[in-house]
Each structure stands twice: as structure tokens, then as C-alpha cells.
Write an enzyme that holds these catalytic residues in place. Structure first.
Site: not given
Length: 268
Positions: A44, A106, A164, A228
Site C-alpha cells: 500500500t 505479488h 519496508y 494497520r
């Protein structure tokens, strides 16, 4: 849930059908941009950053511009190649995308169609799920193989490998790397604007992402579910020391000699 093994990886049946369609029908062009990630590893955020960087570079410096992230979730801005543009009754028409076309996937590297590889375009249910993850029997798994395949391609001119953890540690540095890779030439101020616009603190509060608008994606999943905690190391809430050791051992065995290391940052 039924998953099928395809070229050494586990995929959902619908995704296998899409892979076949892509192999037979997709004609990539040099300007295409493909964002690749394993599920739940920052997709995202990567979509938000890419869309914003490209948006900044497409306007003259003096031209006023709107921010699409205010009204659209990052997944609405950049579609999944195998889920939204190919397969049975895809919801998005690939022929309607302007250049540069940007897609995400993915797919593991070995499952990518040759046309893409050669194109030059850029204790409980949880315990069972954890066991499946370690065995690799999850969609797009095994995770360690998925990551390793792309790591081994990182020296190619049309491949940028970023994690990340790196983005979280120093977003400005790595947004600049993405900008340079996309050849957008943003100024220092524009890079800082991209970092702010795509920050978790900002995006998670927008109505399109926090559940106020009750929006869903093509599969019926709530768009708010993609936001999240937004922090590195949140796995401490779910992973025991034994689980962490098991994952680290798997990665060490598979990645030995590659130069790739798994850094399990767990909040204390």
C-alpha cells in the site's frame, strides 16, 4: 482455501488462470512500471509513493495539482496486474491506462511471464497459519524464495530493490532512490512533500482509508483493512521468541551466501 503449486510457488486457482492469460495476452511496453512485493510487506505504501512521485513529475512546477490520495485509496490508483486486469471478467481495462502504465503484482520472479522479464520495464488458527507460512504453503509462498529471487535480480538496470524497513528508517533517502529510478527528477522540497503525503500518519486519517466511507476494493475487502499499525516490529504481539527463531533460521538457510539478511525488528 485451495492453493495450487505453480513453478515452485503456491497460488490461488484464479491467480493461476490469470498467469496463463498474462503469458498469452500481455504485451508490456518499455515505459511500463511494475511494483512487486510479497503480500503484507508494504504494498500500500509503495503504491502511494509511486503514484505521488509520478504525479509530481507530470506537472510543470507552477501548475496547481490535486492530491488523488485525498479521495482514492492507493490500491484504487494502481491495480494488481493478475487480479484486476487479467483473468475472468477483469474489472479494469488495461487498454485504457495512460503511459506510463503502472501495475502491481505479488508474482514471484520465476512466475513472471518471459515478456515481462525481457521487456526492460521497470496455537490456534494463528499457529496453523504460522506453520503454513514457514512451510511456504500460503498464496505466493514460499516467502524466502519469493524475496530471494528478486534480490538476485537487483543489479539489473530496470530493477530497484527496497524494503519496508529501509523506507521506515529513512523515507526521504529511499523516496529519492525511487524518484531517481523512475527518472522523475523531483526537487528536495517535492521529495519532502511526497514523504508527507504518503505518510501513515496522514493516509490513515483520510476518510477513504479509515473506514468512514466504508469503501471496498474489487474483491470486497474493506480499503481500511490495508492500514494497520504502520510500524516495524509490531509482530511481537503475535510472534513468540521460538517463532522468530524459526523464521530467522529458514531465511539464513535459504539466503546463505546471497548477501541478503532478515532483520527481525520487534518492538519491546
Amino acid at each position: 482455501m485451495t492453493i495450487l503449486q505453480w513453478k515452485g510457488f503456491w497460488l490461488l486457482p484464479d491467480v493461476v488462470n490469470s498467469v496463463i492469460s498474462i503469458e498469452n495476452q500481455f504485451n508490456p511496453i518499455p515505459s511500463d512500471i511494475l511494483l512487486v512485493s510479497f503480500p503484507k510487506t508494504g504494498t500500500t505504501w509503495l503504491k502511494a509513493l509511486t503514484a505521488t512521485i509520478l504525479g509530481h513529475s507530470s506537472y510543470p512546477k507552477s501548475h496547481s495539482r490535486t492530491d488523488p490520495l485525498q479521495t482514492q485509496n492507493p490500491h484504487e490508483l494502481i491495480p494488481f496486474l493478475e487480479l484486476e486486469t487479467f483473468g475472468e471478467n477483469p474489472p479494469r481495462d488495461i487498454n485504457q491506462f495512460p503511459s506510463p502504465r503502472v501495475f502491481s503484482t505479488h508474482f514471484p520472479y520465476s512466475a513472471l511471464p518471459e515478456s515481462i522479464k525481457n521487456s526492460g520495464c521497470p496455537k490456534s488458527r494463528w499457529k496453523r497459519l504460522f506453520d503454513d507460512f514457514c512451510k511456504g504453503t500460503v498464496p505466493r509462498g514460499p516467502f524466502v524464495d519469493h524475496v530471494l529471487e528478486y534480490w538476485l535480480q537487483r543489479e539489473k538496470e530496470n530493477v530497484l530493490f527496497v524494503t519496508y524497513e529501509e523506507l521506515t528508517e529513512d523515507p526521504t533517502v529511499h523516496v529519492r532512490r525511487i524518484d531517481e529510478f523512475l527518472r522523475c527528477s523531483l526537487s528536495g522540497d517535492e521529495v519532502e512533500q511526497v514523504v508527507w503525503k504518503c505518510s501513515y500518519a496522514r493516509l490513515s486519517k483520510l476518510g477513504v482509508n479509515n473506514g468512514e466511507e466504508e469503501r471496498v476494493n474489487f474483491s470486497g475487502m474493506k480499503l481500511s483493512s490495508f492500514f494497520r499499525s504502520g510500524v516495524v516490529g509490531d509482530g511481537k504481539k503475535l510472534l513468540s521468541p521460538e517463532m522468530v527463531e524459526r523464521i530467522e533460521t529458514l531465511a539464513k538457510q535459504k539466503w546463505e551466501g546471497s548477501g541478503l539478511e532478515l532483520k527481525m525488528h520487534l518492538r519491546r
